[in-house]
Design a protein around this motif. Sequence first.
Motif, PDB file in Angstrom:
ATOM      1  N   ASP A  27      -6.213   5.485   1.147  1.00  0.00           N
ATOM      2  CA  ASP A  27      -7.375   4.931   1.857  1.00  0.00           C
ATOM      3  C   ASP A  27      -7.007   3.660   2.610  1.00  0.00           C
ATOM      4  OD1 ASP A  27      -8.959   6.994   0.923  1.00  0.00           O
ATOM      5  OD2 ASP A  27      -9.848   5.812  -0.703  1.00  0.00           O
ATOM      6  N   GLU A  28      -6.245   2.797   1.963  1.00  0.00           N
ATOM      7  CA  GLU A  28      -5.858   1.540   2.603  1.00  0.00           C
ATOM      8  C   GLU A  28      -4.911   1.797   3.776  1.00  0.00           C
ATOM      9  OE1 GLU A  28      -6.259   2.018  -0.609  1.00  0.00           O
ATOM     10  OE2 GLU A  28      -7.746   0.481  -1.090  1.00  0.00           O
ATOM     11  N   LEU A  29      -4.012   2.763   3.620  1.00  0.00           N
ATOM     12  CA  LEU A  29      -3.105   3.106   4.720  1.00  0.00           C
ATOM     13  C   LEU A  29      -3.891   3.702   5.888  1.00  0.00           C
ATOM     14  CD1 LEU A  29      -0.143   4.546   2.648  1.00  0.00           C
ATOM     15  CD2 LEU A  29      -0.165   2.403   3.937  1.00  0.00           C
ATOM     16  N   GLU A  30      -4.912   4.477   5.593  1.00  0.00           N
ATOM     17  CA  GLU A  30      -5.764   5.034   6.653  1.00  0.00           C
ATOM     18  C   GLU A  30      -6.511   3.916   7.378  1.00  0.00           C
ATOM     19  OE1 GLU A  30      -6.951   7.987   9.115  1.00  0.00           O
ATOM     20  OE2 GLU A  30      -5.553   8.225   7.465  1.00  0.00           O
ATOM     21  N   GLN A  31      -6.945   2.905   6.642  1.00  0.00           N
ATOM     22  CA  GLN A  31      -7.615   1.758   7.273  1.00  0.00           C
ATOM     23  C   GLN A  31      -6.655   1.005   8.186  1.00  0.00           C
ATOM     24  OE1 GLN A  31      -9.389  -0.563   4.114  1.00  0.00           O
ATOM     25  NE2 GLN A  31     -10.768   1.089   3.536  1.00  0.00           N
ATOM     26  N   LEU A  32      -5.398   0.874   7.766  1.00  0.00           N
ATOM     27  CA  LEU A  32      -4.403   0.230   8.624  1.00  0.00           C
ATOM     28  C   LEU A  32      -4.154   1.073   9.870  1.00  0.00           C
ATOM     29  CD1 LEU A  32      -1.813  -1.200   6.077  1.00  0.00           C
ATOM     30  CD2 LEU A  32      -3.372  -2.490   7.551  1.00  0.00           C
ATOM     31  N   LYS A  33      -4.143   2.388   9.722  1.00  0.00           N
ATOM     32  CA  LYS A  33      -3.977   3.271  10.878  1.00  0.00           C
ATOM     33  C   LYS A  33      -5.142   3.082  11.845  1.00  0.00           C
ATOM     34  CE  LYS A  33      -3.558   8.093  12.249  1.00  0.00           C
ATOM     35  NZ  LYS A  33      -3.405   9.482  11.780  1.00  0.00           N
ATOM     36  N   ASP A  34      -6.364   3.054  11.317  1.00  0.00           N
ATOM     37  CA  ASP A  34      -7.533   2.835  12.165  1.00  0.00           C
ATOM     38  C   ASP A  34      -7.421   1.504  12.909  1.00  0.00           C
ATOM     39  OD1 ASP A  34      -8.580   5.247  11.260  1.00  0.00           O
ATOM     40  OD2 ASP A  34      -9.980   4.299   9.845  1.00  0.00           O
ATOM     41  N   TYR A  35      -6.962   0.475  12.201  1.00  0.00           N
ATOM     42  CA  TYR A  35      -6.775  -0.842  12.825  1.00  0.00           C
ATOM     43  C   TYR A  35      -5.744  -0.759  13.950  1.00  0.00           C
ATOM     44  CZ  TYR A  35      -5.463  -5.683  13.530  1.00  0.00           C
ATOM     45  OH  TYR A  35      -5.174  -6.898  14.113  1.00  0.00           O
ATOM     46  N   ALA A  36      -4.636  -0.083  13.695  1.00  0.00           N
ATOM     47  CA  ALA A  36      -3.585   0.051  14.712  1.00  0.00           C
ATOM     48  C   ALA A  36      -4.131   0.769  15.943  1.00  0.00           C
ATOM     49  CB  ALA A  36      -2.377   0.794  14.142  1.00  0.00           C
ATOM     50  N   PHE A  40       0.827  -1.208   0.000  1.00  0.00           N
ATOM     51  CA  PHE A  40       0.000   0.000   0.000  1.00  0.00           C
ATOM     52  C   PHE A  40       0.861   1.258   0.000  1.00  0.00           C
ATOM     53  CE2 PHE A  40      -3.566  -2.514   2.316  1.00  0.00           C
ATOM     54  CZ  PHE A  40      -4.014  -3.035   1.113  1.00  0.00           C
ATOM     55  N   LYS A  41       1.965   1.226   0.731  1.00  0.00           N
ATOM     56  CA  LYS A  41       2.875   2.379   0.719  1.00  0.00           C
ATOM     57  C   LYS A  41       3.484   2.563  -0.667  1.00  0.00           C
ATOM     58  CE  LYS A  41       5.029   3.608   4.941  1.00  0.00           C
ATOM     59  NZ  LYS A  41       6.178   3.438   5.840  1.00  0.00           N
TER      60      LYS A  41
END
Length: 133
Positions: free
Chosen positions: A59-68, A52-53
């Motif tokens: 959007d996908e990186l933001e979803q990973l941030k939300d998960y973290a 993703f990076k």
Amino acid sequence: MSPASPALPKGIPDCLKKRQLLNDKVLSAEACLEYGRKFLELGWREDALEFFKKGGMADELEQLKDYALETGDAFLLGRLGHQEPEDWRRLGERALDLGKLHFARRAFEMAGDDDKTALVTGLIAGQEPPEDN
């Protein structure tokens, strides 16, 4: 003789192929998204994050941030790049609630919150929290 490694699911590159893909200067954003999603389906967030990076998938990186933030995963949040102190504080509180003391301590360190860092360091050492917390 050691047992054979389990086979990777279809379409998932092994570590050498993954490295080649990530170093490929012309790998398309679509391919990055596809590989990232495949890794994410397996729960391999670190691998998904790399694709993703590379593909610039905000959007996908933001979803990973939300998960973290939701799971108190300080390591994953750190791998996402620079984060604001408030995000680190939020993650630290969540990690503390979940009993992930080492992640909580790291998050409070990154937030620059010396009091919370000291509190969690004490908890890790087996000290009881102060009555007012």
